[in-house]
Enzyme design. Sequence first.
Site, PDB file in Angstrom:
ATOM      1  N   HIS B 266       0.861  -1.186   0.000  1.00 44.55           N
ATOM      2  CA  HIS B 266       0.000   0.000   0.000  1.00 44.55           C
ATOM      3  C   HIS B 266       0.890   1.225   0.000  1.00 44.55           C
ATOM      4  O   HIS B 266       1.952   1.225   0.629  1.00 44.55           O
ATOM      5  CB  HIS B 266      -0.905  -0.009   1.242  1.00 44.55           C
ATOM      6  N   GLU B 320      -7.521  -5.296   0.075  1.00 47.17           N
ATOM      7  CA  GLU B 320      -8.153  -6.012  -1.028  1.00 47.17           C
ATOM      8  C   GLU B 320      -8.107  -7.524  -0.853  1.00 47.17           C
ATOM      9  O   GLU B 320      -8.978  -8.238  -1.339  1.00 47.17           O
ATOM     10  CB  GLU B 320      -7.465  -5.638  -2.346  1.00 47.17           C
TER      11      GLU B 320
END
Lengths: 383, 383
Positions: B266, B320
């Site tokens: 991320h 996710e």
Amino acid sequence: MSSATATAYPMPKPEGLEGVVAASTALSHVFGEEGRLVYRGYDIHELAGKASFEEVAHLLWLGHLPDGRELDELHRKLGANRDLPDAVFAVLRALPADTAPMDALRTGISALGAAHRDLFDDTPDLEEAIALAARVPAILAAFFRLRQGLDPVPPRPDLNTAQSYLYQLFGTEPEPRHWQPLEVYLVLLADHGMNASTFTARVIASTASDLCSALTGAVGALKGPLHGGAPSKVLDMLNEIGSAENVEAWLTHALDTGQRLMGFGHRVYKAEDPRAEILRGMAERASDPAFYALSKTTEERALALLEERKPGRRLYTNVEFYSAAVLAAVGLPGDMFTPTFAVSRSVGWSAHVLEQVANNRLIRPQSEFVGPTDLHFAPIESR
Amino acid sequence: MSSATATAYPMPKPEGLEGVVAASTALSHVFGEEGRLVYRGYDIHELAGKASFEEVAHLLWLGHLPDGRELDELHRKLGANRDLPDAVFAVLRALPADTAPMDALRTGISALGAAHRDLFDDTPDLEEAIALAARVPAILAAFFRLRQGLDPVPPRPDLNTAQSYLYQLFGTEPEPRHWQPLEVYLVLLADHGMNASTFTARVIASTASDLCSALTGAVGALKGPLHGGAPSKVLDMLNEIGSAENVEAWLTHALDTGQRLMGFGHRVYKAEDPRAEILRGMAERASDPAFYALSKTTEERALALLEERKPGRRLYTNVEFYSAAVLAAVGLPGDMFTPTFAVSRSVGWSAHVLEQVANNRLIRPQSEFVGPTDLHFAPIESR
């Protein structure tokens, strides 16, 4: 329920990224202090009235003015890309006739991306930019016809962008006295540095999203009255003033009652917007002489009164002021002014998207958090 | 015509506003180093599984968790705002059945704004935020039905957001084992600092444009695979791996051939994403045990291999990875994962728009110009 602003936390400070360099670009630049606008190295005065809109599109997309062969190829591609899928016509037909044209355009571009994934769902490239820029005026013209209960006009590939837009709007061969001023307008508005709609398009493109998503978002930003949504208000103001002898009284009353005069001042320009100067000349040639006289008198008195009332604020005529006269002279109603701005700017937006994706980095700024961080959840009974 | 990148000018440097404070906010903050996410003062662990999605929406919009009366009022308003105008149904019907749901949602929100100017064309306020957040799942569910040739399901005002979304998607009373994990998912994804789609919404709102324009743009940004467009790719990856005994070989081959493993890393978090931890627990309870085991083994081996191959890069499981397992367990197909993310985030986006307009300043950054400024126009014959 209390109002949305009734929070116990301190309100964030508005910064608006003023003075923050958010991106580099080789496309265009606004020299605000000097009142200069440069596209790819050319001062706007070098291009306006000399280069066609297609030459300027080529310049922005590809970095150089086209030679004859390149220009022919671009004309051919634009001409071949004005057809809309049935789904886009069906979407435009589904919208109420009183839909704002900017809302129709935003919805139409979004629907085009949805229905034409074969064309638009890859990484944006030059072919997509041409395919979309050619269809933006076609979408607007189709909605303009449909809202009047008229059928859309099929495109004619032999026409240039300015001619084609007017032809699809009105269904008649456009006259030079209409398409030529429109073309100069399109050249002048094609790009303008890192403004809010262009920045929106680049932020969306930076997520690796598609070109239609980027331009749909940009249209939504351009719609805002603080950005592109005000030129028709200049027309409203001039219509309200009505004639040259009312100017002084009308402006004085407006300023006395705290109203904002439309068409003056700009966030970046601290000198006259160079586009205003060129549009003034266009308006003088293209407009009804009485309307031009009204515009000119209003401008002169407004500038004098603003300098008197707000000394040192450096409020000059902006691009919107004479856009109103030029677009009205071309035959467009006021609610098509900002959408016509989007016809021009779709070239700049797509050029910025190409520049963004050619060397992409996700645009994800930091934020300053101004609230507490250590609250504890309590069940609803004990609140 | 040469390629779009074939320019004589230096390429702009990508900055992506990394580390630049673009705005202040009291809504949420990501503490990347510590792996913490805070909404309005509450760590996400204080809210997930305890607060309902409507309580979190109230918190984000209004700054405090609701008392019983406030929560009832919000439920009532959301329940009363799920109907869509005929024009929106007609627009969704006009789209081809194979339209990407994110494209349908972007077009549907834009059409809603076009058709419902009475509701959405003012300065965005709390009533508009509620009116839009209630309709986002209704738009998606309608398109989901229409693309299968089924009629949309009329809304039931007695259901909460998670129940109502599933009810309008599938036309049957949602079971707790489906709507409860979905509700936790919606709570976790409702806001996340100044990410690209939120920033898009704020830039659009800063022009004084309308709420539907802001969220239409945000959906376009969320669609990008570098932002919200990848959770279904986790499902694709897990389906390709197929079973736990294939994990090691599949991952090794993927890394050997330079593929990116989906669901790890991320831009902001340099520790485990706190949402991943909560979703892992949800997936364990909600998923088919074999699918959970496959997910868990894949995660463990992927983290070990990434640490081995990219030491020091601090690549952790992101939101996710287990979103895929949870949303699949709820009964959603992969192409509805990112749109369901948008159902949740529409609350955060609209809260950011309210915060922006409460203290607005046009977001118009500076750009650095990296091209020449003194070229001269030459007629086409002499180029």
